[in-house]
Design an enzyme around this catalytic site. Structure first.
Site, PDB file in Angstrom:
ATOM      1  N   HIS A 250       0.826  -1.212   0.000  1.00  0.00           N
ATOM      2  CA  HIS A 250       0.000   0.000   0.000  1.00  0.00           C
ATOM      3  C   HIS A 250       0.856   1.257   0.000  1.00  0.00           C
ATOM      4  O   HIS A 250       1.917   1.308   0.603  1.00  0.00           O
ATOM      5  CB  HIS A 250      -1.031  -0.007   1.126  1.00  0.00           C
ATOM      6  CG  HIS A 250      -0.507   0.024   2.527  1.00  0.00           C
ATOM      7  ND1 HIS A 250      -0.231   1.199   3.184  1.00  0.00           N
ATOM      8  CD2 HIS A 250      -0.248  -0.961   3.409  1.00  0.00           C
ATOM      9  CE1 HIS A 250       0.172   0.928   4.414  1.00  0.00           C
ATOM     10  NE2 HIS A 250       0.187  -0.382   4.577  1.00  0.00           N
ATOM     11  N   GLU A 294      -5.224   2.048   2.231  1.00  0.00           N
ATOM     12  CA  GLU A 294      -5.215   0.804   3.004  1.00  0.00           C
ATOM     13  C   GLU A 294      -5.476   1.098   4.468  1.00  0.00           C
ATOM     14  O   GLU A 294      -6.212   0.379   5.154  1.00  0.00           O
ATOM     15  CB  GLU A 294      -3.871   0.086   2.838  1.00  0.00           C
ATOM     16  CG  GLU A 294      -3.856  -1.335   3.393  1.00  0.00           C
ATOM     17  CD  GLU A 294      -3.464  -1.437   4.854  1.00  0.00           C
ATOM     18  OE1 GLU A 294      -3.535  -2.552   5.398  1.00  0.00           O
ATOM     19  OE2 GLU A 294      -3.106  -0.412   5.475  1.00  0.00           O
ATOM     20  N   ASP A 329       3.606  -5.893   3.019  1.00  0.00           N
ATOM     21  CA  ASP A 329       3.199  -4.792   3.879  1.00  0.00           C
ATOM     22  C   ASP A 329       4.040  -4.877   5.152  1.00  0.00           C
ATOM     23  O   ASP A 329       3.731  -5.648   6.046  1.00  0.00           O
ATOM     24  CB  ASP A 329       1.707  -4.938   4.189  1.00  0.00           C
ATOM     25  CG  ASP A 329       1.160  -3.731   4.930  1.00  0.00           C
ATOM     26  OD1 ASP A 329       1.938  -2.829   5.256  1.00  0.00           O
ATOM     27  OD2 ASP A 329      -0.058  -3.720   5.186  1.00  0.00           O
ATOM     28  N   HIS A 427       2.972   2.770  13.205  1.00  0.00           N
ATOM     29  CA  HIS A 427       1.931   3.815  13.237  1.00  0.00           C
ATOM     30  C   HIS A 427       2.320   5.004  14.127  1.00  0.00           C
ATOM     31  O   HIS A 427       1.450   5.659  14.706  1.00  0.00           O
ATOM     32  CB  HIS A 427       0.581   3.228  13.649  1.00  0.00           C
ATOM     33  CG  HIS A 427      -0.040   2.407  12.539  1.00  0.00           C
ATOM     34  ND1 HIS A 427      -1.280   1.829  12.627  1.00  0.00           N
ATOM     35  CD2 HIS A 427       0.436   2.067  11.313  1.00  0.00           C
ATOM     36  CE1 HIS A 427      -1.549   1.180  11.498  1.00  0.00           C
ATOM     37  NE2 HIS A 427      -0.520   1.310  10.693  1.00  0.00           N
TER      38      HIS A 427
HETATM   39 ZN   LIG Z   1       0.579  -1.436   6.233  1.00  0.00          ZN
END
Ligand SMILES: [Zn+2]
Ligand SMILES: *[C@@H]1O[C@H](CO)[C@@H](O)[C@H](O)[C@H]1NC(C)=O
Ligand SMILES: *[C@@H]1O[C@H](CO)[C@@H](O)[C@H](O)[C@H]1NC(C)=O
Ligand SMILES: *[C@@H]1O[C@H](CO)[C@@H](O)[C@H](O)[C@H]1NC(C)=O
Ligand SMILES: *[C@@H]1O[C@H](CO)[C@@H](O)[C@H](O)[C@H]1NC(C)=O
Length: 502
Positions: A250, A294, A329, A427
């Site tokens: 993504h 995504e 990913d 994140h």
């Molecule tokens: Zn990811």
């Protein structure tokens, strides 16, 4: 970054024309040799630059993602080897500015995607929900007009936010039940109280203040609008279009950071292999995909399959031309494991469509041939392969880990630190070009090349997706529900924020 280094390293000036007699058919061995760390890092730096120039992220709906998409398309276009399409799709974008304080102290809170704005700053006493906020009975009459503090768990955030609103709460603060900040999504627009997430530590501090009548002030200002987003799809001009390998990662990040491992690493690994492939002829067509949005819930990949399988265009026959899908990913996590999706279900009793076992085995061989360890990774459906599994397409891929802690056994196998997250920057703002594991990045990108070299020549051992398989995949998507409603960030989950629902 200049892409010339790849070609210079390969000693080749121009990409191969599909019909050139002197161009060799691709082999895994040759393709692997063209994957170089310097190209991977130069690509990663490029993505970092896009994030730096656009508020520190490459999230759907913003300039950092647009720049990423445009650059990927240009890089592929200029090889002359691919037909490149920027596939637009429109999705509801949702983001917010949030602010929260209580008893004179500011606390860090996160927006819950699709939640509403507060009417300005709402100042009201705090109150605790009874139990865990999953039923109307958990919200006594006194909740009305107050800011209700609710513990995470047992039901989706959506249920808690709806219950809080129904009880007349002025706002809802959901606190984590494990370490770390809490962000997530309410799943869809609805009649919610203004809702934010916060850490367990903050939640406990707030609860302690309730007895002494502490007041809180909550501010949520949201933007919700339809925004255009793109998948970038590049397919070899040559090769058999009835037998297509699709692979991808993504192109977007979360808002919280630049996303250079998640999923800059997969994007650049795949792009680097795409550039290397231009030196060869292929027997089977190869389609490289860079999915948008995504992190908002795998929106780009699901849109793509819908545009192909008859829902929004195309037909089942188009889907059946895709012989395999490979997903990348997060392939350079700083405290990595070498994870391979459990296509045969031997580790987690959750296999992919027939042929996924072969894909897994082929990846395993790459590491074993180098005397390197690998571990199976559960198909949690939290990345773009989910759309392919649901369409019955044999799938696999690599995953080096997110927030889950490295076990002692894994530390023994791969080195690194036990008891520390596989990617402590998952994140977070720290998911930068400084925090990639170079050895894993290079190795896994070469592993991508190895599988591409193989399937560009033959799909032996991988049956074509057909109606039988798709029927089975409907059953699979029901099974999947158990993961989708399970704990966010469960083991093996690469991309939480877009799909963290409880
Ligand atoms: Zn990811
Ligand atoms: C990103 O691209 C979309 C679609 O082309 C466009 O509508 C939007 O204005 C762009 N946003 C930014 C911040 O550049
Ligand atoms: C977004 O588009 C959908 C479909 O066209 C529409 O129903 C919806 O009202 C739009 N939402 C907003 C916020 O504009
Ligand atoms: C594996 O999963 C299937 C359902 O998909 C179930 O019927 C079977 O009992 C499971 N096997 C084991 C060993 O857990
Ligand atoms: C569909 O796939 C299944 C599983 O690989 C296979 O057994 C079956 O023969 C296939 N059916 C057709 C019509 O190709």
């Amino acid at each position: 970054m200049r892409t010339a280094s790849l070609f210079a390293a390969a000693g080749v000036i121009a990409p191969a024309l599909c019909n050139s007699k002197r161009t060799p058919i691709v082999s895994s061995e040759q393709l692997v040799k063209l994957v170089k760390l310097e190209d991977l890092l130069a690509g990663s730096q490029k993505l970092q630059d896009f994030a730096d120039a656009h508020g520190g992220n490459r999230a759907f709906g913003g300039g950092g993602h647009n720049a990423t998409v445009d650059w990927l398309a240009e890089e592929l276009e200029k090889t002359g080897y691919y037909d490149v399409v920027k596939q637009p799709f429109v999705e509801l974008f949702s983001a917010a500015t949030v602010d929260f304080s209580a008893g004179g102290a500011d606390y860090k809170v996160e927006y819950m995607t699709y939640g509403p704005s507060s009417p300005g700053t709402v100042t009201a006493p705090l109150i605790a929900a009874n139990n865990i906020g999953c039923t109307a009975a958990d919200f006594p009459a006194e909740v009305t007009g107050k800011l209700v503090v609710i513990k995470r768990g047992e039901c989706p955030f959506q249920t808690k936010a709806l219950n809080a609103k129904a009880a007349g709460a002025a706002g809802a603060i959901i606190y984590n039940n494990i370490a770390g900040a809490l962000s997530g999504t309410l799943g869809a627009v609805g009649d919610y109280a203004p809702t934010v997430g916060t850490s367990l530590e903050v939640g406990e501090t707030l609860l302690a203040g309730i007895a002494s009548g502490v007041e809180g002030s909550l501010f949520v200002e949201t933007i919700q609008e339809n925004r255009t987003n793109y998948n970038v799809i590049a397919e070899t001009k040559g090769g058999d279009k009835n037998n297509v390998l699709v692979l991808g990662g993504h192109s977007d990040s979360v808002f919280a950071g630049p996303g250079i491992n998640d999923d800059g690493s997969g994007s650049i690994g795949v792009l680097t292999v795409a550039k290397a492939l231009t030196q060869f002829k292929v027997k089977n067509a190869v389609r490289f995909a860079f999915w948008g949005a995504e992190e908002f819930g795998k929106l780009g990949s699901f849109y793509y399959l819908k545009s192909l399988n008859g829902t929004l265009g195309g037909s089942a026959a188009e889907v059946a031309k895709i012989r395999a899908y490979l997903n990348f990913d997060m392939i350079a996590s700083p405290n990595y494991v070498l994870g391979i999706y459990d296509g045969d279900g031997s580790a987690f009793n959750f296999s992919g469509p027939a042929g996924s076992n072969t894909i897994e085995r082929d990846f395993e061989e790459f590491y074993e041939n180098r005397g390197l360890p690998h571990v199976p990774s559960l198909f949690t459906l939290r990345s773009d392969y989910a759309a392919f599994l649901e369409n019955g397409i044999p799938s696999g891929g690599l995953f080096t880990g997110a927030e889950e802690l490295k076990t002692a056994e894994e530390a023994q196998l791969f080195g690194g630190e036990a008891g520390v997250a596989l990617d402590a920057n998952y994140h977070q703002p720290g998911d930068t070009v400084e925090n990639l594991a170079h050895d894993a990045y290079l190795l896994n990108s070469q592993s991508i090349a190895n599988s591409v070299g193989k399937y560009a020549v033959s799909f032996e051992g991988i049956p074509r997706a057909n109606a039988t398989i798709r029927k089975r995949s409907a059953e699979m998507s029901r099974l999947l529900a158990r993961f989708d409603t399970g704990h966010a960030h469960s083991h093996g989950a690469p991309c939480g924020a877009g799909s963290v629902v409880m």
